[in-house]
Design an enzyme around this catalytic site. Structure first.
Site, short mmCIF file in Angstrom:
data_model
loop_
_atom_site.label_atom_id
_atom_site.label_comp_id
_atom_site.label_asym_id
_atom_site.label_seq_id
_atom_site.Cartn_x
_atom_site.Cartn_y
_atom_site.Cartn_z
N HIS A 25 -11.10 -6.07 9.20
CA HIS A 25 -11.85 -5.81 7.97
C HIS A 25 -13.13 -5.03 8.26
O HIS A 25 -14.07 -5.08 7.48
CB HIS A 25 -12.22 -7.12 7.26
N GLU A 64 0.80 -1.22 0.00
CA GLU A 64 0.00 0.00 0.00
C GLU A 64 0.84 1.27 0.00
O GLU A 64 0.49 2.26 -0.65
CB GLU A 64 -0.94 0.01 1.21
#
Length: 668
Positions: free
Chosen positions: A474, A407
């Site tokens: 998540h 990322e």
């Protein structure tokens, strides 16, 4: 100062095809940054500059690399690369003004030393976190490749920076995508005071290239002829066959990390050894021995450079100190964006939230031919939520790009695309994973406009939120990490109509936008949405219901929870405000409602302490205090990580507490 003692200099120079004039140019180009540095060290002792990171002894690398590149090719240097700036012929008065925090510098006094970039000279300066600039180089090179430009990008790192994750991420991306990047490692022996034996165990850092399937070279970084001829050869090869190349320059740092650090930790014999390898003095001796440089010409060069230094120092010294102007400071945090309203046409279709996101992406890729979408699994697979399914067939893999799991460097690459005139979107597969890219978002994207007037034309999509039993990694809704960072815009819609219009605007806005999409809403919320392209403005809340007794403020899934509770209670006396845009925030609509009702409750899915709801509550208390008939109430999730089990998650989320606190506020 330059010493005339050449008694035991041992550097060997191979014969080249370079003309005498070319070699004299290389010599003069090294002499100039050396003489500037010597002057700066004097000024530092006099307190006329605040800090100095010396590159004395490393001039051959900066000069050799810069002279090997074409002027329109980007270079991303570091602290010890003064020769990059002087070889690109940046006016010295501007450099000196930069170091003194004057207005004619490159950052208007907002940053120091070499923490700046300049599009005029195709230089992109570093930030103190070092690693992110490697990913930025990837993005700049990717833009060249997508535009079919036969250009490369050179980026510098010290040997210490090669231990950062960004180094490995950037090399991996460049290798996988065959990006024309020249990765330059200046191995100068020490990361501040830590020697190389305590930083890595491979014999040579160039060996790391093999792990990425990357060509690599080792070059004597003090030998200007070797640097220039070898890098020129590599650069021309990269232009013809785009690919990344890793080069390790062996050199030494002759002074401290910065001047206050000193060099007491360096063994004297090591200093003496490298002193005899001085790149300027060795080359000077070589040129004199070859009858290319005469003493008269040497003195002529020195006299001219000294005069240039003194003249430009006077210009910088005579410039007034910067006068603080709060309006200018605030205006320069964001790139100016003139919102253009594109109204929707009458044709609508009843679609899901996720469909609205997909439509906005597709329409924006069509509208902006320079827009590149990047993310894990977004290409052939269509993303984990299938939002970009079919995009590859329509737009191709150049613009719909799967990324490695890295990322940080991908956010950096998005920044590089913006620097090189393109737009970028990065999908964080889940907003939780943004923590792995946090540094370049808050320290690069957010600050770059303010620092040196370069915008970050980047949209970060953030699938977020709980309620689906996804557990601690998540399910987060982490908007508060970013709403407090000046330079970022944060959007968080609750309905398909808003999602499509606001996402279209995000791609038109030249500033970095974090676009939060609650994945619990993806397939559960439907709405009539215009078929065609349209936009909605940032900073405008939506008044969903009107009442006279209480103001309810929320965003994202919280809006739907509030609607459910109001319907369950059959309560019709509440204003319900959907913020939609968190940064910028529509305080005008908030205050108008609270002034009318006198009571306010703010609902967020985030854990309550330090949440965005807390900021809204604080602003209401400051701005609407005299209109309040009750305390401003915040309702958020529990101050724990998000649990997996259904009953635990239900307890964590704020719906039940919201209902109870709303009843209490009604009765207050």
């Amino acid at each position: 100062m330059l010493s005339n003692n050449t008694k035991s200099r041992t550097m060997e120079y191979k014969e080249t095809q370079l003309s005498n004039d070319a070699m004299l140019d290389l010599y003069r180009s090294m002499l100039k940054p050396r003489m500037i540095e010597e002057k700066m060290l004097i000024l530092l002792r006099q307190g006329k500059i605040s800090k100095w990171f010396s590159g004395i002894g490393q001039e051959a690398i900066s000069v050799g690399v810069t002279k090997s590149l074409e002027t329109e090719e980007y270079i991303l240097p570091m602290h010890r690369n003064l020769g990059v700036f002087t070889s690109r012929e940046i006016p010295l008065n501007r450099l000196f003004a930069q170091w003194q925090g004057k207005a004619s510098g490159f950052t208007k006094g907002r940053d120091r030393s070499f923490h700046f970039g300049t599009q005029e000279y195709n230089i992109v300066g570093m930030i103190s976190h070092l690693g992110p600039q490697l990913g930025v180089a990837d993005g700049i090179a990717l833009a060249h490749k997508l535009k079919n430009e036969k250009k490369l990008t050179a980026v510098f790192s010290g040997e210490g920076g090669t231990s950062e994750g960004d180094f490995h991420e950037a090399l991996n991306i460049a290798s996988v995508w065959d990006l024309p990047v020249l990765f330059c490692i200046e191995n100068n022996g020490y990361g501040l005071s830590t020697p190389t034996v305590e930083q890595y165990r491979c014999k040579d850092l160039a060996d790391r290239g093999a792990g990425y399937g990357m060509e690599s070279h080792i070059i004597d970084g003090n030998n200007i002829l070797e640097v220039y001829t070898k890098i020129s050869e590599i650069a021309e090869s990269i232009r013809k066959e785009p690919r990344p190349v890793l080069v390790e320059f062996k050199t030494f740092r002759m002074r401290g990390h910065e001047e206050a650090s000193g060099t007491k930790y360096v063994p004297q014999e090591l200093m003496d050894e490298w002193q005899q390898k001085d790149p300027v003095l060795n080359f000077e001796e070589y040129l004199i021995a070859k009858n290319i440089l005469t003493n008269d010409l040497k003195e002529k060069f020195r006299t001219e450079i000294l005069a240039e230094i003194d003249k430009n120092l006077q210009l910088a010294f005579s410039e007034d100190i910067i006068v603080s102007d709060a309006t200018k400071e605030l205006d320069d945090v964001y790139e100016n964006f003139e919102y253009q309203e594109i109204k929707p046409k009458e044709n609508t279709e009843y679609i899901r939230f996720i469909d609205a996101i997909s439509q906005a992406l597709k329409e924006s890729v069509k509208k902006h031919e320079n827009l590149v979408l990047m993310g894990q699994d977004i290409a052939d697979y269509g993303g984990v939520f299938k939002i970009t399914e079919g995009f590859v067939e329509e737009f191709g893999k150049d613009r719909i790009r799967n990324t490695p799991i890295c990322e940080s460097a991908i956010v950096g690459a998005a920044m590089g695309l913006s620097i090189n005139g393109m737009k970028a979107m990065v999908e964080m597969q889940f907003s939780d994973f943004v923590s792995s890219g946090f540094n370049p978002i808050v320290n690069y994207l957010a600050k770059v406009k303010y620092r040196w007037d370069q915008n970050a034309d980047v949209v970060l999509r953030m699938p977020c939120g709980g309620g689906v039993g996804a557990g601690p990694f998540h399910s987060q809704t982490n908007e508060a990490w970013f709403t407090k960072v000046p330079g970022l815009k944060v959007i968080y819609p609750a309905f398909p109509y808003d999602a499509k219009g606001l996402l279209n605007t995000a791609f038109n806005d030249p500033n970095p936008v974090l676009f939060f999409e609650h994945k619990g809403l993806y397939r559960s919320i439907r709405q009539e949405v215009p078929v065609d392209y349209y936009t909605l403005p940032f900073g405008k809340a939506s008044l969903l219901r009107e009442g006279e007794e209480i103001s309810i403020i929320s965003y994202g899934a919280g809006v739907h929870w509030a609607i459910d509770v109001l319907e369950e209670m059959s309560y019709i006396k509440a204003d319900l405000i959907d913020l939609r845009s968190l940064q910028p925030l529509d305080m005008e609509s908030i205050c108008k409602s609270v002034t009318k009702t006198g009571k306010c409750i703010i609902l967020t899915e985030d854990s309550q302490f330090g949440s965005f709801a807390s900021e809204v509550a604080a602003q209401i208390s400051e701005s609407c205090f005299e209109s309040l008939d009750a305390p401003v109430i915040r309702v958020g999730s529990m101050d724990t990580p998000i649990p997996f089990a259904k009953n635990l998650e239900k307890q964590y989320l704020p719906q039940e507490r919201f209902k109870e606190k709303l009843k209490n506020l009604i009765e207050y």
